[in-house]
Design a protein around this motif. Structure first.
Motif, PDB file in Angstrom:
ATOM      1  N   UNK A   1       0.824  -1.240   0.107  1.00 22.61           N
ATOM      2  CA  UNK A   1       0.192   0.023   0.032  1.00 22.61           C
ATOM      3  C   UNK A   1       0.767   1.403   0.125  1.00 22.61           C
ATOM      4  N   UNK A   2       2.035   1.150   0.565  1.00 23.99           N
ATOM      5  CA  UNK A   2       2.810   2.361   0.827  1.00 23.99           C
ATOM      6  C   UNK A   2       3.317   2.671  -0.590  1.00 23.99           C
ATOM      7  N   UNK A   3       3.796   1.455  -1.406  1.00 23.23           N
ATOM      8  CA  UNK A   3       4.286   1.700  -2.862  1.00 23.23           C
ATOM      9  C   UNK A   3       3.176   2.639  -3.522  1.00 23.23           C
ATOM     10  N   UNK A   4       1.969   2.080  -3.480  1.00 25.69           N
ATOM     11  CA  UNK A   4       0.897   2.867  -4.277  1.00 25.69           C
ATOM     12  C   UNK A   4       0.984   4.247  -3.709  1.00 25.69           C
TER      13      UNK A   4
ATOM     14  N   UNK B   1       4.548   5.682 -12.240  1.00 29.70           N
ATOM     15  CA  UNK B   1       4.393   4.101 -13.089  1.00 29.70           C
ATOM     16  C   UNK B   1       5.511   3.413 -12.295  1.00 29.70           C
ATOM     17  N   UNK B   2       6.686   3.559 -11.755  1.00 28.05           N
ATOM     18  CA  UNK B   2       7.781   2.948 -11.119  1.00 28.05           C
ATOM     19  C   UNK B   2       7.356   2.783  -9.785  1.00 28.05           C
ATOM     20  N   UNK B   3       6.409   3.402  -9.113  1.00 30.81           N
ATOM     21  CA  UNK B   3       6.367   3.489  -8.001  1.00 30.81           C
ATOM     22  C   UNK B   3       4.877   2.167  -7.942  1.00 30.81           C
ATOM     23  N   UNK B   4       4.041   2.385  -9.042  1.00 35.40           N
ATOM     24  CA  UNK B   4       2.953   1.500  -9.215  1.00 35.40           C
ATOM     25  C   UNK B   4       3.652   0.272  -9.558  1.00 35.40           C
ATOM     26  N   UNK B   5       4.573   0.217 -10.140  1.00 35.29           N
ATOM     27  CA  UNK B   5       5.233  -1.533 -10.736  1.00 35.29           C
ATOM     28  C   UNK B   5       5.785  -1.752  -9.511  1.00 35.29           C
ATOM     29  N   UNK B   6       6.365  -1.001  -8.689  1.00 37.51           N
ATOM     30  CA  UNK B   6       6.989  -1.731  -7.460  1.00 37.51           C
ATOM     31  C   UNK B   6       5.799  -2.509  -6.478  1.00 37.51           C
ATOM     32  N   UNK B   7       4.735  -1.526  -6.396  1.00 39.78           N
ATOM     33  CA  UNK B   7       3.665  -2.227  -5.656  1.00 39.78           C
ATOM     34  C   UNK B   7       3.078  -3.377  -6.254  1.00 39.78           C
ATOM     35  N   UNK B   8       2.981  -3.620  -7.430  1.00 42.40           N
ATOM     36  CA  UNK B   8       2.349  -4.742  -8.006  1.00 42.40           C
ATOM     37  C   UNK B   8       3.418  -5.977  -7.647  1.00 42.40           C
ATOM     38  N   UNK B   9       4.937  -5.511  -7.898  1.00 40.61           N
ATOM     39  CA  UNK B   9       5.882  -6.750  -7.316  1.00 40.61           C
ATOM     40  C   UNK B   9       5.708  -6.953  -5.901  1.00 40.61           C
TER      41      UNK B   9
END
Length: 402
Positions: A96-99, A173-181
């Motif tokens: 959640x923090x990444x998002x 998009x990078x932060x959201x990508x990290x959230x997905x991972x």
């Protein structure tokens, strides 16, 4: 695949390898990504004018502060709920923090979520590995512990490879990508945690109290000091390696990035190798070897050994950045083998001491660097001295114990 499934006294079973994967996923999310992925993101955050350089540095410190808080209160979380529940919640919190960090609403917003990501990392560090290792045969705890903490190394490697690729798509998009991972790893780990019988907690505590006279307090305190000093020894490479190569040696950023990749590769295999060594010679002896190797590795830049020496130094220090963790955890469990209920508290204390001195050394060495006119050799000398002192404390404690 011997010992892949361990039968427990209550008739249930635990899949050790699935648990190891869960533990590695937790360390990758909580430390590998939540902390180390921020390093290559920092220039992009400043370049995109999300925050000025001075403010962005404080946001990096927010994660360290959260990590310290998480290490301190992890035990409290585990008393409120089952350990597996806490671990799942902390991995979700990191996701959640990444998002949340994908949207720079304000400095306070970003600070809170960077703090939250650090808190999740501290709690995962304290709770995840002990929960798994309690269900692993003693002869395999070194290797399994190393496999769990190899997630940290994977995060360091990802910080220099995956994150730059994601940044091509944009910062949000990078932060959201990290959230997905992070979320995918949370799903992978979800059912890998051992089941906990909380009804047995009280008798174990009473059993530990009954044997308080045999509690190895002096040796344990020495271990806390050694681990904290080891944190100081790692800081020069963790923070200044890239800058030392790029500006100190005048090699440029591209060349410096190659040394950081070597550091990351060392970090991937380091925990596995150190854990395997501990299985063969014992955690106490393996720790002593680790202090000696790290001392030499941190001192190599001072000795002027050229590119080859600096490559060796980068790999070895990278290896022990996460590689020292399973050794200390294994040593804690070894010293408290007859006091299992005290192991989590002791590991929390060790992790807290490491976090405090690591953060203190980061700020302290930054001050020394600026006040010395950019003298990198002073930084490596301080790191070397800290590791020599850690070795001396360990040897003295061993002699006194005999």
């Amino acid at each position: 695949m011997r010992q892949a499934v361990l039968s427990k006294p209550d008739g249930s079973s635990f899949d050790v390898w699935r648990g190891t994967l869960a533990g590695a996923s937790a360390s990758l999310v909580g430390i590998g990504l939540a902390r180390f992925a921020y390093t290559p993101l920092l220039p992009a955050i400043i370049g995109a004018h999300w925050f000025p350089a001075s403010t962005a540095a404080y946001l990096g410190a927010a994660n360290l502060g959260g990590y310290l808080a998480g290490a301190l209160i992890a035990g409290l979380f585990a008393r409120w709920a089952k350990t597996a529940t806490v671990l799942r919640a902390m991995m979700l919190l990191a996701s959640i923090a990444f998002v949340a960090c994908a949207f720079p609403v304000s400095f306070l917003w970003f600070f809170v979520w960077r703090f939250a990501s650090g808190l999740s990392g501290g709690a995962l560090m304290v709770l995840a590995a002990p929960a798994i290792l309690a269900n692993v045969a003693p002869s395999r705890r070194g290797f399994v512990g190393g496999a769990i903490f190899s997630g940290i190394g994977l995060g360091i490697a990802a910080s220099g490879t995956i994150v730059p690729l994601l940044l091509r798509q944009g910062l949000t998009q990078t932060w959201l990508g990290l959230a997905v991972v992070s979320l995918l790893l949370t799903v992978i780990a979800w059912n890998g945690w051992p089941k906990e019988d909380r009804s047995k907690t009280a008798p174990a505590h009473s059993h530990a109290a009954a044997h308080a006279k045999n509690y190895p307090a002096r040796t344990l305190r020495a271990l806390y000091i050694e681990y904290a000093l080891n944190a100081v020894g790692l800081v020069p490479h963790m923070i200044f390696l890239v800058d030392f190569v790029a500006r100190g040696l005048g090699k440029g950023v591209d060349c410096a990035a190659h040394y950081w990749v070597l550091y990351g590769l060392g970090a991937i295999v380091g925990p596995l190798l150190s854990g395997h060594l501990a299985d063969r010679v014992g955690f106490g002896r393996a720790l002593r070897v680790a202090y000696v190797v790290q001392t030499i590795a941190v001192a190599l830049p001072i000795l002027g050994t050229g590119p080859a020496g600096l490559m060796v130094s980068s790999v070895l220090v990278g290896a022990f950045t996460p590689g020292i963790v399973p050794l200390v955890l294994g040593r804690v469990n070894e010293l408290l083998a007859h006091h299992p209920s005290a192991q989590k508290g002791a590991w929390s204390t060790a992790t807290t001491g490491f976090a405090v001195l690591q953060a203190g050394a980061a700020y302290g060495l930054s001050f020394v660097f600026s006040s010395s006119g950019g003298n990198y050799m002073v930084l490596f000398a301080i790191g070397t001295a800290a590791l020599v002192l850690a070795l001396a404390v360990d040897v003295f404690a061993a002699l006194r114990a005999k």
